[in-house]
Write a protein that holds these residues in place. Structure first.
Motif, PDB file in Angstrom:
ATOM      1  N   ALA A  97       0.859  -1.085   0.018  1.00 45.48           N
ATOM      2  CA  ALA A  97      -0.074  -0.055  -0.110  1.00 45.48           C
ATOM      3  C   ALA A  97       0.957   1.234   0.148  1.00 45.48           C
ATOM      4  O   ALA A  97       2.062   1.066   0.352  1.00 45.48           O
ATOM      5  CB  ALA A  97      -1.015  -0.130   1.142  1.00 45.48           C
ATOM      6  N   SER A 102      -0.944   5.585   7.101  1.00 42.16           N
ATOM      7  CA  SER A 102      -2.398   5.686   6.635  1.00 42.16           C
ATOM      8  C   SER A 102      -2.558   4.932   5.368  1.00 42.16           C
ATOM      9  O   SER A 102      -2.522   5.759   4.442  1.00 42.16           O
ATOM     10  CB  SER A 102      -3.048   7.170   6.646  1.00 42.16           C
ATOM     11  N   ARG A 104      -3.247   3.431   1.839  1.00 42.67           N
ATOM     12  CA  ARG A 104      -4.252   3.498   0.896  1.00 42.67           C
ATOM     13  C   ARG A 104      -3.777   2.993  -0.268  1.00 42.67           C
ATOM     14  O   ARG A 104      -2.563   2.648  -0.725  1.00 42.67           O
ATOM     15  CB  ARG A 104      -4.419   4.965   0.586  1.00 42.67           C
ATOM     16  N   GLY A 105      -4.736   2.733  -1.493  1.00 39.99           N
ATOM     17  CA  GLY A 105      -4.463   2.128  -2.639  1.00 39.99           C
ATOM     18  C   GLY A 105      -3.901   0.754  -2.588  1.00 39.99           C
ATOM     19  O   GLY A 105      -3.124   0.317  -3.451  1.00 39.99           O
ATOM     20  N   TRP A 106      -4.601  -0.125  -1.738  1.00 39.78           N
ATOM     21  CA  TRP A 106      -4.273  -1.412  -1.664  1.00 39.78           C
ATOM     22  C   TRP A 106      -4.236  -2.141  -3.170  1.00 39.78           C
ATOM     23  O   TRP A 106      -5.153  -2.013  -3.794  1.00 39.78           O
ATOM     24  CB  TRP A 106      -5.216  -2.056  -0.601  1.00 39.78           C
TER      25      TRP A 106
END
Length: 116
Positions: A97, A102, A104-106
């Protein structure tokens, strides 16, 4: 389109090794911290390693220190996770990620199964 694609998982015996890849597209990962996470059956997702974009410093969870190595190939826009001395408790789906604090964009994840 920002995308991360993991690959390299598989079935290995205890003590074996794998190299996981996290290929980025739609952005240059040199500008972002990239983290590797894993989720074992019935457990919450946990962070295992992070590659700092600012100075290339790697970070590792205590459970994987000395066995896992994170690295980056800027030319290939890819982050790798070399995992050695695999244990049955390493069995999980491994994800990468953007950002470690924090995430994101898994990506879709890659399955690692350690079993004899």
């Amino acid at each position: 389109q920002v995308q991360l694609v993991e690959s390299g998982g598989g079935l290995v015996q205890p003590g074996g090794s794998l190299r996981l890849s996290c290929a980025a597209s739609g952005f240059s990962l040199v500008y972002y911290d990239i983290g590797w996470f894993r989720q074992a059956p019935g457990k919450e997702r946990e962070g295992v390693s992070c590659f700092s974009s600012s100075d290339g410093t790697p970070y590792y969870a205590d459970s994987v220190k000395g066995r896992f190595t994170i690295s980056r190939d800027s030319a290939k826009n890819t982050v790798y996770l070399q995992i050695n001395s695999l244990k049955p408790e390493d069995t999980a789906v491994y994800y990468c990620a953007i950002d470690c604090a924090s995430p994101r964009g898994w990506g879709q994840g890659t399955q690692v199964t350690v079993s004899s």
